[in-house]
Motif scaffolding. Structure first.
Motif, PDB file in Angstrom:
ATOM      1  N   ALA A 125       3.614   8.757  -6.156  1.00 13.36           N
ATOM      2  CA  ALA A 125       4.337   8.051  -5.092  1.00 13.36           C
ATOM      3  C   ALA A 125       3.386   7.592  -3.997  1.00 13.36           C
ATOM      4  CB  ALA A 125       5.420   8.949  -4.505  1.00 13.36           C
ATOM      5  N   GLU A 126       2.355   8.399  -3.714  1.00 15.72           N
ATOM      6  CA  GLU A 126       1.385   8.021  -2.685  1.00 15.72           C
ATOM      7  C   GLU A 126       0.513   6.866  -3.166  1.00 15.72           C
ATOM      8  OE1 GLU A 126       1.509  12.683  -1.512  1.00 15.72           O
ATOM      9  OE2 GLU A 126      -0.310  11.857  -2.399  1.00 15.72           O
ATOM     10  N   LEU A 127       0.142   6.897  -4.451  1.00 14.18           N
ATOM     11  CA  LEU A 127      -0.624   5.786  -5.011  1.00 14.18           C
ATOM     12  C   LEU A 127       0.173   4.492  -4.943  1.00 14.18           C
ATOM     13  CD1 LEU A 127      -2.205   7.561  -8.106  1.00 14.18           C
ATOM     14  CD2 LEU A 127      -3.460   6.587  -6.175  1.00 14.18           C
ATOM     15  N   GLU A 128       1.457   4.581  -5.201  1.00 15.43           N
ATOM     16  CA  GLU A 128       2.304   3.390  -5.147  1.00 15.43           C
ATOM     17  C   GLU A 128       2.381   2.854  -3.721  1.00 15.43           C
ATOM     18  OE1 GLU A 128       4.355   0.255  -6.457  1.00 15.43           O
ATOM     19  OE2 GLU A 128       3.434   1.809  -7.714  1.00 15.43           O
ATOM     20  N   ALA A 129       2.465   3.752  -2.742  1.00 11.45           N
ATOM     21  CA  ALA A 129       2.536   3.310  -1.348  1.00 11.45           C
ATOM     22  C   ALA A 129       1.259   2.591  -0.932  1.00 11.45           C
ATOM     23  CB  ALA A 129       2.786   4.507  -0.436  1.00 11.45           C
ATOM     24  N   LEU A 130       0.125   2.993  -1.511  1.00 10.86           N
ATOM     25  CA  LEU A 130      -1.145   2.369  -1.144  1.00 10.86           C
ATOM     26  C   LEU A 130      -1.242   0.932  -1.632  1.00 10.86           C
ATOM     27  CD1 LEU A 130      -3.547   5.366  -1.844  1.00 10.86           C
ATOM     28  CD2 LEU A 130      -2.799   4.514   0.377  1.00 10.86           C
ATOM     29  N   ARG A 131      -0.445   0.571  -2.631  1.00 10.51           N
ATOM     30  CA  ARG A 131      -0.485  -0.802  -3.146  1.00 10.51           C
ATOM     31  C   ARG A 131      -0.013  -1.805  -2.097  1.00 10.51           C
ATOM     32  NH1 ARG A 131      -1.282  -0.887  -8.633  1.00 10.51           N
ATOM     33  NH2 ARG A 131      -0.987   1.096  -9.712  1.00 10.51           N
ATOM     34  N   LEU A 145      -0.529  18.448   9.124  1.00 17.22           N
ATOM     35  CA  LEU A 145       0.390  17.313   9.130  1.00 17.22           C
ATOM     36  C   LEU A 145       0.880  17.066   7.702  1.00 17.22           C
ATOM     37  CD1 LEU A 145       1.335  15.127  11.262  1.00 17.22           C
ATOM     38  CD2 LEU A 145      -0.394  13.639  10.232  1.00 17.22           C
ATOM     39  N   PRO A 146       2.180  16.792   7.504  1.00 17.14           N
ATOM     40  CA  PRO A 146       2.682  16.511   6.147  1.00 17.14           C
ATOM     41  C   PRO A 146       1.901  15.374   5.489  1.00 17.14           C
ATOM     42  CG  PRO A 146       4.510  16.814   7.663  1.00 17.14           C
ATOM     43  CD  PRO A 146       3.262  16.805   8.500  1.00 17.14           C
ATOM     44  N   VAL A 147       1.768  15.453   4.175  1.00 13.69           N
ATOM     45  CA  VAL A 147       0.929  14.503   3.442  1.00 13.69           C
ATOM     46  C   VAL A 147       1.354  13.060   3.685  1.00 13.69           C
ATOM     47  CG1 VAL A 147       0.217  13.742   1.151  1.00 13.69           C
ATOM     48  CG2 VAL A 147       0.329  16.179   1.666  1.00 13.69           C
ATOM     49  N   ASP A 148       2.659  12.785   3.647  1.00 14.75           N
ATOM     50  CA  ASP A 148       3.096  11.403   3.831  1.00 14.75           C
ATOM     51  C   ASP A 148       2.722  10.890   5.213  1.00 14.75           C
ATOM     52  OD1 ASP A 148       4.898  13.137   5.030  1.00 14.75           O
ATOM     53  OD2 ASP A 148       6.644  11.866   4.657  1.00 14.75           O
ATOM     54  N   GLU A 149       2.745  11.763   6.219  1.00  7.18           N
ATOM     55  CA  GLU A 149       2.355  11.336   7.560  1.00  7.18           C
ATOM     56  C   GLU A 149       0.848  11.124   7.669  1.00  7.18           C
ATOM     57  OE1 GLU A 149       4.103  13.478  10.828  1.00  7.18           O
ATOM     58  OE2 GLU A 149       5.844  14.043   9.623  1.00  7.18           O
ATOM     59  N   GLN A 150       0.070  11.882   6.898  1.00  2.00           N
ATOM     60  CA  GLN A 150      -1.367  11.650   6.862  1.00  2.00           C
ATOM     61  C   GLN A 150      -1.661  10.235   6.365  1.00  2.00           C
ATOM     62  OE1 GLN A 150      -3.252  14.649   4.434  1.00  2.00           O
ATOM     63  NE2 GLN A 150      -2.143  16.321   5.443  1.00  2.00           N
ATOM     64  N   ILE A 151      -1.006   9.846   5.268  1.00  2.00           N
ATOM     65  CA  ILE A 151      -1.224   8.514   4.689  1.00  2.00           C
ATOM     66  C   ILE A 151      -0.760   7.437   5.670  1.00  2.00           C
ATOM     67  CG2 ILE A 151      -0.680   6.983   2.767  1.00  2.00           C
ATOM     68  CD1 ILE A 151      -2.386   9.380   1.977  1.00  2.00           C
ATOM     69  N   LEU A 152       0.386   7.660   6.290  1.00  2.00           N
ATOM     70  CA  LEU A 152       0.928   6.665   7.214  1.00  2.00           C
ATOM     71  C   LEU A 152       0.062   6.480   8.458  1.00  2.00           C
ATOM     72  CD1 LEU A 152       4.750   7.523   7.042  1.00  2.00           C
ATOM     73  CD2 LEU A 152       3.614   5.491   6.119  1.00  2.00           C
ATOM     74  N   ALA A 153      -0.764   7.488   8.760  1.00  2.00           N
ATOM     75  CA  ALA A 153      -1.630   7.397   9.945  1.00  2.00           C
ATOM     76  C   ALA A 153      -2.828   6.477   9.706  1.00  2.00           C
ATOM     77  CB  ALA A 153      -2.106   8.783  10.353  1.00  2.00           C
ATOM     78  N   LEU A 154      -3.183   6.214   8.466  1.00  2.00           N
ATOM     79  CA  LEU A 154      -4.411   5.460   8.173  1.00  2.00           C
ATOM     80  C   LEU A 154      -4.422   4.051   8.793  1.00  2.00           C
ATOM     81  CD1 LEU A 154      -5.270   6.510   4.522  1.00  2.00           C
ATOM     82  CD2 LEU A 154      -6.480   7.097   6.639  1.00  2.00           C
TER      83      LEU A 154
END
Length: 302
Positions: A9-15, A286-295
């Motif tokens: 799901a995280e890989l998909e969000a990065l697209r 920090l939750p993983v999804d929030e880590q990705i969203l912070a980038l």
């Protein structure tokens, strides 16, 4: 078995993200970013002699037949960004969940670059062997995840081995890693992911600001870095030197710690601002999804 750095799901969000060229980049490839010289759109501009590493598809074979020289066609428009990610592998990164967070965020940035058609190169702060090769295309995703997983496992599973105190005091290991990246910084940003707990952190930030296409810091801090008495352990450890002090949680000790902690965090922000370096701070719980969203706040992806 350790969890994968990035879940499907995280890989998909990065697209949905792509690299941002914070400054106009030098040319030399083909990607999705405006260049300050020549790229590879349909707008032909000029020729230049072939150089090792050039895309063979850009060689003009008709010109070669006429002139007997290998010439590369140049186009005015877009170019690829070459992202360089430096991961802090100092001993202090083995504490808390900082190693996993740093490697996960490095993987997220690298995958974003690759999915956008750009190049990526990984570096670590553990010596000359820490600078990896440039990679692009689908095979780079697997290679990047494999290397960062190995870095994470080495930090998490192995005992934190202190650096030579004299070397730590002489020069921050991140400086050497960033210097190795700077010659190619005209291709795109250099991003440091680490905790900035070594004495030379101001020089590290200033050096990042010298990159021709911009620099950024993803400042990964542990919850224990912010409040070392959460687990009631009275020892305060300097992992990079292998020393510890009695940190009994007296009111006076807490007050001094908070003052120094806040001065350090404010200093990091102020130094980054003065150097033109974007700084994003992420706490390791920090939750993983929030880590990705912070980038995207780093200005490197968006």
């Amino acid at each position: 078995m350790p969890a994968a750095l990035l879940q499907p799901a995280e890989l998909e969000a990065l697209r949905r993200l792509q690299l941002r060229a914070r400054r106009r980049v030098a040319t030399g490839g083909s990607g999705q970013h405006r260049a300050r010289g020549h790229g590879s759109s349909l707008d032909f501009d000029d020729y230049r002699p072939y150089q090792p590493g050039d895309d063979p598809r850009r060689v003009d074979h008709h010109a070669h037949q006429r002139l007997g020289r290998l010439l590369v066609k140049l186009f005015e428009a877009e170019d690829e960004v070459g992202l360089q990610v430096v991961v802090d592998t100092s001993a202090s990164m083995a504490f808390g969940d900082k190693a996993t967070v740093a490697c996960r965020l490095a993987a997220a940035l690298a995958v974003t670059a690759v999915l956008g058609g750009d190049r990526v190169r990984l570096a670590t702060t553990d010596g000359e062997g820490g600078l990896g090769p440039w990679q692009r295309g689908r095979p780079a995703v697997g290679a990047t995840l494999a290397r960062l997983t190995a870095v994470r496992d080495h930090l998490v599973d192995g005992a934190a081995v202190p650096s030579d105190p004299a070397r730590v005091d002489a020069e921050d290991p991140a400086l050497a890693a960033i210097r190795r990246c700077l010659p190619a910084s005209g291709r795109g940003p250099v991003v440091l992911i680490g905790d900035l707990l070594t004495p030379g952190w101001p020089d590290v930030i200033r050096l990042l600001g010298a990159g021709r296409a911009g620099g950024a810091i993803v400042h990964v801090v542990g919850r224990d870095d912010l409040d070392p008495w959460l687990d009631d352990d009275p020892r305060l450890v300097d992992a990079d030197r292998g020393t510890e002090i009695d940190g009994a949680a007296t009111p006076a000790a807490r007050r001094r710690f908070v003052e120094r902690r806040d001065a350090w965090l404010d200093g990091v922000d102020a130094t980054a601002g003065a150097a033109g370096v974007t700084c994003v701070r992420i706490v390791d719980d920090l939750p993983v999804d929030e880590q990705i969203l912070a980038l995207p706040r780093s200005g490197v992806v968006g």
